[in-house]
Design an enzyme around this catalytic site. Structure first.
Site, PDB file in Angstrom:
ATOM      1  N   CYS A   1       0.477  -1.211   0.035  1.00 39.94           N
ATOM      2  CA  CYS A   1      -0.126  -0.026   0.054  1.00 39.94           C
ATOM      3  C   CYS A   1       0.691   1.254   0.050  1.00 39.94           C
ATOM      4  CB  CYS A   1      -0.995   0.064   1.141  1.00 39.94           C
ATOM      5  SG  CYS A   1      -1.538  -1.622   1.713  1.00 39.94           S
TER       6      CYS A   1
ATOM      7  N   ARG B   1       5.797 -11.465   5.608  1.00 44.56           N
ATOM      8  CA  ARG B   1       5.221 -11.348   7.067  1.00 44.56           C
ATOM      9  C   ARG B   1       5.484 -12.720   7.721  1.00 44.56           C
ATOM     10  NH1 ARG B   1      -1.206  -9.732   4.939  1.00 44.56           N
ATOM     11  NH2 ARG B   1      -0.421  -8.267   3.614  1.00 44.56           N
TER      12      ARG B   1
ATOM     13  N   GLN C   1       0.807 -11.026  -3.723  1.00 43.89           N
ATOM     14  CA  GLN C   1      -0.448 -10.593  -3.863  1.00 43.89           C
ATOM     15  C   GLN C   1      -0.750 -10.053  -5.069  1.00 43.89           C
ATOM     16  OE1 GLN C   1      -0.425  -7.667  -0.600  1.00 43.89           O
ATOM     17  NE2 GLN C   1      -1.862  -8.934   0.431  1.00 43.89           N
TER      18      GLN C   1
ATOM     19  N   ASP D   1      -2.442  -7.631  -5.805  1.00 43.03           N
ATOM     20  CA  ASP D   1      -2.843  -6.377  -5.054  1.00 43.03           C
ATOM     21  C   ASP D   1      -3.210  -5.068  -5.966  1.00 43.03           C
ATOM     22  OD1 ASP D   1      -3.200  -4.955  -2.852  1.00 43.03           O
ATOM     23  OD2 ASP D   1      -1.251  -4.767  -2.185  1.00 43.03           O
TER      24      ASP D   1
ATOM     25  N   HIS E   1      -4.911  -0.604  -5.562  1.00 43.06           N
ATOM     26  CA  HIS E   1      -5.359   0.293  -4.805  1.00 43.06           C
ATOM     27  C   HIS E   1      -6.249   1.216  -5.794  1.00 43.06           C
ATOM     28  CE1 HIS E   1      -2.351  -1.223  -2.168  1.00 43.06           C
ATOM     29  NE2 HIS E   1      -3.153  -0.977  -1.142  1.00 43.06           N
TER      30      HIS E   1
ATOM     31  N   LYS F   1     -15.229  -3.424   5.085  1.00 45.62           N
ATOM     32  CA  LYS F   1     -14.813  -4.263   4.144  1.00 45.62           C
ATOM     33  C   LYS F   1     -15.834  -5.460   3.733  1.00 45.62           C
ATOM     34  CE  LYS F   1     -11.957  -7.503   6.945  1.00 45.62           C
ATOM     35  NZ  LYS F   1     -10.948  -8.408   7.157  1.00 45.62           N
TER      36      LYS F   1
ATOM     37  N   HIS G   1      -8.410  -0.623  -0.830  1.00 44.87           N
ATOM     38  CA  HIS G   1      -7.548  -1.887  -1.069  1.00 44.87           C
ATOM     39  C   HIS G   1      -8.318  -2.975  -1.872  1.00 44.87           C
ATOM     40  CE1 HIS G   1      -4.538  -0.040   2.149  1.00 44.87           C
ATOM     41  NE2 HIS G   1      -5.834   0.383   2.480  1.00 44.87           N
TER      42      HIS G   1
HETATM   43 ZN   LIG Z   1      -3.236  -1.878   0.523  1.00 47.32          ZN
END
Ligand SMILES: [Zn+2]
Ligand SMILES: [Zn+2]
Length: 575
Positions: A273, A302, A320, A322, A324, A404, A450
């Site tokens: 992010c 992680r 991910q 991912d 945004h 979410k 996200h």
């Molecule tokens: Zn994010």
């Protein structure tokens, strides 16, 4: 789990303890709680036992059950308890704890077996007569889970309301074992784990790397159509970035220790992010540019305890899919609807049709204004309603920074897996002072969303493998076709065929090893190859091929061009 089933399972633990007492009279008893599918009991046995002894214990349990023994509860004094359990060192330890916590002490008597227990229990073993149960495993377990304590023998059992339900469960367990992606992963040569590389750090083998590429290529296409732009960010970043984002303060237990470079601290990225925010903040933004949709196949690291690592589904480094989305308040509703649409489309393309969807709302502790929370929650709910998707409200289950949607996919055995997350965030825009110049010339704070569709590529591939038991659809198969000459003599023609197929963009492997045809076919079946093409004298003469289709077997002679046309169509349809 229903309380009734839990009570049955725990009662069986007592019955098992009684059976063990009968068979091994000098046993010292630990504890016997329930598990997700049954129960266990920890014993300090006078002699060691193995799985081979389980049928004997089971038989003894059945004898006891037939006697219709009642479970009798009684409250006793500390002194009395100490006397009853005077030979039971573990129980004595528990009694001391109960005393320390000023708890009432209750005991349950079942036939000759007395146990320290809070309950509840069933009335008598009569209620166990139709229950389906099985003892499944003997394992070592430290008393109270501490290595400093003695190692006890734990016997696991599983239990369900009746024999049929137990059978169903055992079949499912057997099926799940066959589908275990860790076994499939090495059998199909997709990925490997290596102690020297480190726990939870998979390496993708050539076939696995292709599978990843097929998946990411497909997502590239879909996201390009949906108006996304691509970003690539580094794997480490200065700790300052993570201090600004708040991850260093609130997410530290998941982050690895800092790396020092020229007296500055850097962190392996646990998230993508902040990089995306930096890209946004690199210019003055106008309302005309919004919405901006930044996507990245971002690899994050992680911390996970080694004990919880599990194949690809629980790892320490993963990628991910991912993205945004940065938009105005007014655009949020449409963006979220499009996200839900895209998520469902993508998941269905991979063959998943059953979902468990959750809408998580505002928790007690939160940041941002109530009106923004309401707007965002409404946008999430409307998107699900418009798509006519069933969902549950997870009241107060949102993160402190926004509501979410979580979408879990159900695999062919009905097991749910977390995949898609769509998360509104009121926090990062504030922390990084994100803004845009609106129509009226005033600076405003944008909304940040996200989202990950598949979640992690690693876990998603693990789930895919288990869902399909390794027999991936044609479009996803790393090797789609094997070409096998029936003998050395037809190698040349086989190579011609393979070349034509390859030139058409198909993933083909020539099988020219000096092995028998049947051995190669058997290997192809184990490798779950969708199509095997066999060529010999007849095929060479007539310029045709002989096709073996996965699960169907030999489907006969075929014209090569017709075959290509057919499977190209299948691939296009993502079959
Ligand atoms: Zn994010
Ligand atoms: Zn009990």
């Amino acid at each position: 789990m229903a309380q009734k089933l839990k009570t049955i399972r725990h009662s069986l633990a007592h019955v098992m303890a009684h059976a063990v007492l009968n068979l091994y009279p000098k046993t010292k008893f630990g504890i016997g709680p329930t598990t997700e599918d049954g129960f266990y009991y920890d014993f300090d046995l006078p002699s060691s036992i193995s799985d081979k002894d389980l049928p004997k214990i089971e038989k003894e349990m059945k004898k006891l059950i037939k006697k219709n023994l009642p479970f009798k509860k009684e409250f006793v004094s500390y002194q009395k308890a100490k006397e009853i359990f005077k030979d039971q060192l573990y129980k004595l330890e528990l009694i001391e704890e109960l005393k320390k916590n000023k708890e009432k002490i209750s005991i349950y008597t079942l036939g000759d077996f007395v146990d320290l227990c809070r309950g509840p229990h069933i009335k008598s073993t009569k209620q166990l007569q139709n229950v389906g149960f099985k003892l499944v495993k003997v394992a070592g377990a430290y008393w109270k889970g501490s290595e400093e304590n003695p190692m006890l023998t734990r016997i696991y059992g599983i239990a369900f309301e009746n024999e049929n339900k137990l059978k169903e469960y055992l079949t499912k367990l057997e099926e799940a074992k066959k589908r275990d992606h860790r076994i499939l992963g090495s059998k199909l040569e997709l990925f490997l784990f290596d102690e020297e590389i480190g726990a939870g750090l998979p390496v993708w083998l050539p076939k696995g790397a292709i599978l990843r590429k097929i998946i990411t290529d497909y997502l590239y296409q879909e996201l390009n159509k949906a108006g996304y732009q691509w970003i690539v960010s580094p794997h480490i970043a200065n700790i300052k970035l993570w201090q600004t984002s708040g991850h260093w303060d609130f997410y530290r237990e998941n982050i690895y220790s800092p790396i020092e470079i020229e007296n500055e601290k850097y962190l392996l990225k646990p998230m993508n992010c902040p990089f995306h925010v930096k890209v946004y903040n690199s210019k003055v933004r106008s309302y005309k540019e919004l919405p901006l949709r930044y996507a990245e196949f971002g690899t994050v690291y992680r911390y996970e305890k080694s004990g919880v690592l599990h194949g690809l589904t629980r790892v320490r480094g993963f990628t991910q899919d991912d993205a945004h989305i940065i938009c105005t308040k007014e655009q949020m509703e449409k963006e979220i609807l499009n996200l839900v649409k895209l998520a469902i489309k993508v998941l269905k393309t991979f063959g998943f049709k059953d979902f468990e969807i959750y809408l998580a709302t505002r928790p007690k502790k939160f940041i941002g204004t109530i009106s923004n929370w309401q707007k965002a929650t409404k946008a999430l709910r409307q998107a699900l309603d418009k798509m006519k998707l069933k969902y549950e409200i997870d009241k107060g289950g949102g993160a402190f920074y926004g509501p979410k949607i979580d979408i879990k996919i159900k695999d062919s055995l009905g097991r749910p897996w977390q995949c898609t997350t769509i998360q509104v965030d009121f926090n990062l825009p504030q922390r990084f002072k994100m803004e845009y110049v609106d129509k009226d010339g005033k600076k405003k704070e944008p909304i940040m969303i996200h989202r990950a569709l598949l979640g992690s590529l690693e876990r998603f591939i693990g789930v895919l493998l288990e869902h399909y038991a390794g027999a991936l659809p044609l479009w996803l198969s790393p090797e789609q076709i094997w070409v096998i000459p029936v003998s050395e003599k037809y190698k040349k023609y086989a190579k011609e065929v393979a070349k034509i197929l390859k030139d058409k963009g198909l993933r083909v492997k020539m099988k020219e090893e000096k092995e028998t045809l049947s051995k190669k076919i058997r290997e192809g079946e184990i490798q779950k190859i969708p199509y095997m093409i066999v060529v010999g004298e007849k095929e060479r003469k007539r310029k045709t091929i002989r096709v073996r289709e996965r699960k169907k077997g030999d489907t006969g002679e075929m014209d090569l061009n017709k075959f290509i046309e057919q499977i190209k169509l299948k691939i296009e349809r993502k079959n």
